[in-house]
Scaffold this motif. Structure first.
Motif, PDB file in Angstrom:
ATOM      1  N   UNK A  17     -14.612  46.060  35.868  1.00 36.85           N
ATOM      2  CA  UNK A  17     -16.035  46.140  36.168  1.00 36.85           C
ATOM      3  C   UNK A  17     -16.369  47.439  36.881  1.00 36.85           C
ATOM      4  N   UNK A  18     -17.593  47.888  36.696  1.00 30.84           N
ATOM      5  CA  UNK A  18     -18.074  49.011  37.488  1.00 30.84           C
ATOM      6  C   UNK A  18     -18.250  48.550  38.932  1.00 30.84           C
ATOM      7  N   UNK A  19     -18.456  49.489  39.830  1.00 33.27           N
ATOM      8  CA  UNK A  19     -18.583  49.142  41.246  1.00 33.27           C
ATOM      9  C   UNK A  19     -19.784  48.227  41.490  1.00 33.27           C
ATOM     10  N   UNK A  20     -20.896  48.503  40.814  1.00 37.55           N
ATOM     11  CA  UNK A  20     -22.090  47.668  41.008  1.00 37.55           C
ATOM     12  C   UNK A  20     -21.891  46.275  40.420  1.00 37.55           C
ATOM     13  N   UNK A  21     -21.253  46.189  39.249  1.00 41.81           N
ATOM     14  CA  UNK A  21     -20.978  44.887  38.644  1.00 41.81           C
ATOM     15  C   UNK A  21     -20.008  44.082  39.506  1.00 41.81           C
ATOM     16  N   UNK A  22     -18.997  44.783  40.035  1.00 35.01           N
ATOM     17  CA  UNK A  22     -18.007  44.109  40.881  1.00 35.01           C
ATOM     18  C   UNK A  22     -18.658  43.539  42.136  1.00 35.01           C
ATOM     19  N   UNK A  72     -10.704  45.514  45.268  1.00 36.89           N
ATOM     20  CA  UNK A  72     -10.300  44.640  44.166  1.00 36.89           C
ATOM     21  C   UNK A  72     -10.248  45.378  42.839  1.00 36.89           C
ATOM     22  N   UNK A  73     -10.669  46.635  42.839  1.00 31.25           N
ATOM     23  CA  UNK A  73     -10.492  47.485  41.672  1.00 31.25           C
ATOM     24  C   UNK A  73     -11.229  47.043  40.424  1.00 31.25           C
ATOM     25  N   UNK A  74     -12.307  46.286  40.578  1.00 30.13           N
ATOM     26  CA  UNK A  74     -13.069  45.872  39.411  1.00 30.13           C
ATOM     27  C   UNK A  74     -12.435  44.764  38.599  1.00 30.13           C
ATOM     28  N   UNK A  96     -10.256  41.767  57.001  1.00 29.85           N
ATOM     29  CA  UNK A  96     -10.014  41.660  55.561  1.00 29.85           C
ATOM     30  C   UNK A  96      -9.863  43.037  54.927  1.00 29.85           C
ATOM     31  N   UNK A  97     -10.726  43.961  55.310  1.00 27.34           N
ATOM     32  CA  UNK A  97     -10.616  45.324  54.785  1.00 27.34           C
ATOM     33  C   UNK A  97      -9.295  45.955  55.202  1.00 27.34           C
ATOM     34  N   UNK A  98      -8.912  45.718  56.456  1.00 24.21           N
ATOM     35  CA  UNK A  98      -7.660  46.282  56.956  1.00 24.21           C
ATOM     36  C   UNK A  98      -6.461  45.693  56.205  1.00 24.21           C
ATOM     37  N   UNK A  99      -6.484  44.386  55.963  1.00 27.77           N
ATOM     38  CA  UNK A  99      -5.372  43.749  55.254  1.00 27.77           C
ATOM     39  C   UNK A  99      -5.266  44.236  53.814  1.00 27.77           C
ATOM     40  N   UNK A 100      -6.407  44.399  53.154  1.00 24.99           N
ATOM     41  CA  UNK A 100      -6.379  44.866  51.773  1.00 24.99           C
ATOM     42  C   UNK A 100      -5.963  46.326  51.680  1.00 24.99           C
ATOM     43  N   UNK A 120      -5.556  48.158  42.066  1.00 25.01           N
ATOM     44  CA  UNK A 120      -4.757  46.957  42.289  1.00 25.01           C
ATOM     45  C   UNK A 120      -3.313  47.171  41.839  1.00 25.01           C
ATOM     46  N   UNK A 121      -3.097  47.954  40.786  1.00 29.80           N
ATOM     47  CA  UNK A 121      -1.728  48.303  40.394  1.00 29.80           C
ATOM     48  C   UNK A 121      -1.064  49.098  41.515  1.00 29.80           C
ATOM     49  N   UNK A 122      -1.818  49.986  42.117  1.00 32.78           N
ATOM     50  CA  UNK A 122      -1.289  50.776  43.233  1.00 32.78           C
ATOM     51  C   UNK A 122      -0.917  49.874  44.406  1.00 32.78           C
ATOM     52  N   UNK A 123      -1.762  48.885  44.692  1.00 32.90           N
ATOM     53  CA  UNK A 123      -1.446  47.948  45.768  1.00 32.90           C
ATOM     54  C   UNK A 123      -0.182  47.158  45.440  1.00 32.90           C
TER      55      UNK A 123
END
Length: 428
Positions: free
Chosen positions: A182-187, A219-221, A245-249, A367-370
């Motif tokens: 998804x695009x950032x706005x859709x996500x 969440x990378x879309x 939550x932001x810190x954990x992600x 998310x692959x990077x994570x």
């Protein structure tokens, strides 16, 4: 050298790639886009098989389920006697696939050893639409008992796979459909929907909204990740909860509820299916680059050579090692673990490939990077560690005794290691 376009797994001609936003698949926007493409496929008598590919969690299964549940609306009911949905899965067994078909078609079979014959006889002279979900390797339909789609029987197959090359092996050289994140706005819309009404992000103060948008972006879309993280945050009403939550992600996405089991582990299976350890190391190395960075293919391959990832008894020269690196990149893109980079203007690095900008670079999905960072972290301990936390200050690194098997990176990070040696000169 236009090697990027000439590789069989990536060749765009004669493949007609169709990009569909997964916003259509999760109800964020109208579904007209993907319905039109499916209808076009069903209307085209010259194309018998459609391959849908994309990374794990992007919405391929959701799309196929929509086709199954709405086959009347897309005209399938008038064209086919039977619409069959089969989950192939990671380790396909012919008998399991046959059992699904026999059950859906209500075939009365006397023995499982006769399933293939019974399926073949039942489908003879019938028009069917076969939906194959989650295909990981080439599947021999003859062994299953399914007649090959052709102009005479007017049957068709739609399959989903994370691998573009698997789609091609299954006979989809003329019609491929890529499902993109998804695009950032859709996500953001999907994320808010899953957080729910108890936490109205549009009405909350700006600080909560800022952290919430950062969480959604992490969440990378991917619809799957957006749903899981959104539902996890359904009761978060304070700034501190969203900040954590932001810190954990950012630092440890596996600490977010269900993130490890349902998202990272999903992608990990794609990682485990890579052909060899060298290919895995090459992908893990990519997580050292800054998030969303366009990575020069030429430079990346040279780093791999410097680390010894491309060493082989068959590689007698640098040019042969470079060729091997290009092959690895193509396999990672085909597996949806790397993405083609964006067009980059005025890029200062030295590039040797005489191709368009879009073919000079690759990117790692967030998310692959994570997932890569998780696999190389002390929490996982499954793969060699990288002594690096991208984007973080080196002051946070401690407990160096845990890093006995650290993979030391090349000159690319020499400034980082210079600082590390200065800071920890006594323990280095």
């Amino acid at each position: 050298m236009e090697w990027f376009r000439n590789l069989p797994a990536l060749r765009e001609d004669p493949v007609r790639a169709v990009l569909i936003s997964t916003a259509d698949l999760v109800g964020v926007e109208k579904i007209d886009g993907y319905v039109r493409q499916i209808r076009d496929f069903l209307d085209d008598d010259t194309v018998r098989i459609l391959g849908i590919h994309g990374m794990g969690g992007v919405g391929k299964t959701t799309l196929l389920q929509r086709v199954k549940n709405n086959f009347h609306d897309i005209g399938a009911a008038q064209r086919f006697n039977h619409v069959i949905f089969v989950t192939v899965s990671r380790a396909p067994e012919i008998l399991t696939i046959q059992e699904q078909i026999v059950k859906q078609l209500d075939i009365k079979s006397t023995s499982s050893t006769e399933y293939g014959t019974d399926i073949s006889q039942f489908l003879l002279n019938k028009r069917f639409l076969l939906l194959l979900d989650d295909v990981w390797e080439e599947l021999n339909l003859h062994d299953v008992g399914v007649p090959t789609p052709c102009a005479e029987n007017k049957c068709k197959i739609i399959l989903t796979s994370r691998s573009k090359s698997v789609c091609c092996k299954m006979g989809t050289p003329r019609k491929l459909l890529e499902v993109e994140p998804l695009s950032e706005s859709e996500a953001w819309i999907l994320f808010k929907k899953n957080v729910g009404g108890d936490v109205d992000l549009d009405q909350r103060d700006q600080e909560i909204c800022r952290h919430a948008k950062a969480v959604a972006k992490k969440c990378g879309g991917l619809p799957l990740a957006l749903k899981i993280v959104g539902r996890t945050m359904a009761n978060a009403v304070s700034v501190g909860e969203w900040r954590e939550a932001e810190r954990n992600l950012t630092r440890s996405p596996h600490l977010v509820e269900d993130m490890k089991e349902k998202v990272l582990s999903l992608l990990e299976f794609s990682f485990d299916r890579l052909p060899n350890d060298n290919t895995k190391q090459c992908l893990l190395y990519c997580c050292l680059f800054k998030e969303d960075k366009n990575i020069s293919i030429t430079e990346l391959i040279h780093y791999w050579i410097g680390e010894g990832f491309l060493d082989s008894e068959y590689s007698k020269s640098t040019s042969e090692a470079e060729d091997r690196g290009k092959t690895i990149i193509s396999s990672l893109i085909s597996a949806s673990l790397l993405q083609k980079g964006d067009k980059v203007d005025n890029f200062s690095s030295r590039d040797l490939l005489d191709v368009d900008d879009s073919d000079k670079y690759v990117k790692v999905h967030d998310v692959v990077r994570e997932m890569c960072l998780w696999l190389t972290s002390s929490e996982s301990d499954k793969y060699g560690k990288f002594l690096l936390h991208p984007g973080m200050n080196i002051d946070i690194i401690s407990d160096l005794e845990r890093w006995n098997d650290v993979i030391v990176c090349s000159e690319f990070f020499r400034n980082f290691y210079t600082k590390m040696r200065q800071k920890y000169v006594q323990t280095w």
